[in-house]
Write a protein that holds these residues in place. Structure first.
Motif, PDB file in Angstrom:
ATOM      1  N   UNK A 102      23.126   2.425 -80.744  1.00 45.28           N
ATOM      2  CA  UNK A 102      22.305   2.427 -81.963  1.00 45.28           C
ATOM      3  C   UNK A 102      20.842   2.208 -81.583  1.00 45.28           C
ATOM      4  N   UNK A 103      19.982   2.346 -82.572  1.00 48.22           N
ATOM      5  CA  UNK A 103      18.543   2.260 -82.322  1.00 48.22           C
ATOM      6  C   UNK A 103      17.917   1.094 -83.059  1.00 48.22           C
ATOM      7  N   UNK A 104      16.671   0.824 -82.657  1.00 46.86           N
ATOM      8  CA  UNK A 104      15.827  -0.024 -83.488  1.00 46.86           C
ATOM      9  C   UNK A 104      14.410   0.551 -83.436  1.00 46.86           C
ATOM     10  N   UNK A 105      13.881   0.889 -84.593  1.00 49.42           N
ATOM     11  CA  UNK A 105      12.565   1.533 -84.666  1.00 49.42           C
ATOM     12  C   UNK A 105      11.513   0.478 -85.005  1.00 49.42           C
ATOM     13  N   UNK A 106      10.550   0.297 -84.098  1.00 47.71           N
ATOM     14  CA  UNK A 106       9.535  -0.750 -84.280  1.00 47.71           C
ATOM     15  C   UNK A 106       8.482  -0.383 -85.319  1.00 47.71           C
ATOM     16  N   UNK A 107       8.197   0.909 -85.421  1.00 47.67           N
ATOM     17  CA  UNK A 107       7.135   1.343 -86.322  1.00 47.67           C
ATOM     18  C   UNK A 107       5.754   1.249 -85.686  1.00 47.67           C
ATOM     19  N   UNK A 108       5.699   1.327 -84.355  1.00 46.22           N
ATOM     20  CA  UNK A 108       4.417   1.298 -83.649  1.00 46.22           C
ATOM     21  C   UNK A 108       4.495   0.397 -82.437  1.00 46.22           C
ATOM     22  N   UNK A 109       3.322   0.038 -81.918  1.00 43.12           N
ATOM     23  CA  UNK A 109       3.257  -0.873 -80.774  1.00 43.12           C
ATOM     24  C   UNK A 109       2.259  -1.972 -81.092  1.00 43.12           C
ATOM     25  N   UNK A 110       2.372  -3.042 -80.341  1.00 42.78           N
ATOM     26  CA  UNK A 110       1.343  -4.077 -80.415  1.00 42.78           C
ATOM     27  C   UNK A 110       0.032  -3.450 -79.969  1.00 42.78           C
ATOM     28  N   UNK A 111      -1.040  -3.766 -80.646  1.00 39.21           N
ATOM     29  CA  UNK A 111      -2.326  -3.225 -80.241  1.00 39.21           C
ATOM     30  C   UNK A 111      -3.441  -4.161 -80.687  1.00 39.21           C
ATOM     31  N   UNK A 112      -4.061  -4.812 -79.721  1.00 36.86           N
ATOM     32  CA  UNK A 112      -5.157  -5.723 -80.036  1.00 36.86           C
ATOM     33  C   UNK A 112      -6.297  -4.938 -80.685  1.00 36.86           C
ATOM     34  N   UNK A 113      -6.520  -3.742 -80.156  1.00 42.35           N
ATOM     35  CA  UNK A 113      -7.623  -2.901 -80.620  1.00 42.35           C
ATOM     36  C   UNK A 113      -7.481  -2.524 -82.095  1.00 42.35           C
ATOM     37  N   UNK A 114      -6.248  -2.172 -82.490  1.00 42.52           N
ATOM     38  CA  UNK A 114      -6.011  -1.772 -83.872  1.00 42.52           C
ATOM     39  C   UNK A 114      -5.550  -2.938 -84.744  1.00 42.52           C
ATOM     40  N   UNK A 119       3.879  -9.281 -86.356  1.00 45.94           N
ATOM     41  CA  UNK A 119       4.297  -9.283 -87.763  1.00 45.94           C
ATOM     42  C   UNK A 119       4.176  -7.911 -88.409  1.00 45.94           C
ATOM     43  N   UNK A 120       3.344  -7.052 -87.819  1.00 46.00           N
ATOM     44  CA  UNK A 120       3.188  -5.709 -88.384  1.00 46.00           C
ATOM     45  C   UNK A 120       4.312  -4.783 -87.932  1.00 46.00           C
ATOM     46  N   UNK A 121       5.081  -5.220 -86.949  1.00 47.16           N
ATOM     47  CA  UNK A 121       6.155  -4.370 -86.423  1.00 47.16           C
ATOM     48  C   UNK A 121       7.522  -4.905 -86.868  1.00 47.16           C
ATOM     49  N   UNK A 122       8.520  -4.046 -86.751  1.00 45.78           N
ATOM     50  CA  UNK A 122       9.880  -4.369 -87.195  1.00 45.78           C
ATOM     51  C   UNK A 122      10.614  -5.194 -86.117  1.00 45.78           C
ATOM     52  N   UNK A 123       9.992  -6.314 -85.706  1.00 46.27           N
ATOM     53  CA  UNK A 123      10.546  -7.110 -84.604  1.00 46.27           C
ATOM     54  C   UNK A 123      11.489  -8.199 -85.121  1.00 46.27           C
TER      55      UNK A 123
END
Ligand SMILES: [Zn+2]
Length: 197
Positions: A102-114, A119-123
């Motif tokens: 099965x999968x887990x979709x984070x919805x992006x990556x950690x990014x200091x720049x952005x 908390x913004x990701x599905x962790x």
């Protein structure tokens, strides 16, 4: 010069990835010329998709059912979770038929720049899934970019308190490489050669 509707169409199309203002105008014109065979069916497909497709509350995949078809499939091993950045990466893995867990979709990556933190990701949901038990391995398949690597290490750290081994895709993923651009053979090799993170 153009009507407001056309300007709005061009403006919205210009926000699609890979389309600048110039190509947005071309696409808009093409759609208007193919009103019946393309524009109307596309508009209907967009409306249907916007209405019916939602994220899976377990893994974050996009589907018309929740849990998604992958989470609900009894033939797929619930003990293996492959963590990907985006649904496009999940699609790449599925195209290659590499993985039967099965999968887990984070919805992006950690990014200091952005300004994207954990908390913004599905962790949180991933940690919950691990806590629910039955998981034997977490395979982190984030892209081989700086942010992808940072995210992988962060996940390994967060999961280090659990007994579940965390692995990472290995050879074949070029530095800066994104999963979706790899050919299926390269992705399969990287998957098989995964190593402890
Ligand atoms: Zn799911």
């Amino acid at each position: 010069m153009n009507g407001a509707e056309i300007e709005r169409l061009i403006q919205l199309l210009g926000r699609l990835p890979g389309l600048g203002p110039r190509s947005a105008r071309r696409v808009a014109l093409h759609l208007l010329k193919k009103r019946e065979v393309l524009m109307q069916p596309l508009a209907a497909a967009l409306a249907d998709a916007a209405r019916a497709i939602k994220p899976c509350t377990s893994c974050g995949n996009l589907d018309t059912v929740d849990p998604c078809a992958i989470c609900a499939d009894p033939r797929r091993d619930p003990g293996l979770i492959c963590v990907v950045e985006d649904v496009g990466d999940l699609w790449a893995m599925e195209r290659g038929r590499i993985f039967s867990g099965r999968y887990h979709v984070l919805g992006g990556t950690l990014s200091a720049l952005d300004g994207i933190g954990p908390d913004e990701l599905n962790i949180g949901r991933l940690l919950e899934r691990v806590k629910e038990g039955g998981v034997r391995e977490i395979i982190v398949a984030t892209n081989a970019t700086v942010d992808g690597q940072t995210t992988a290490h962060y996940l390994a750290e967060r999961l280090s308190g659990t007994a579940v081994p965390v692995t990472r895709l290995a050879h074949g993923v070029p530095v800066g490489g994104e999963l979706d651009w790899l050919d299926d053979g390269t992705l399969a090799t990287a998957f098989k050669a995964r190593r402890a993170l």
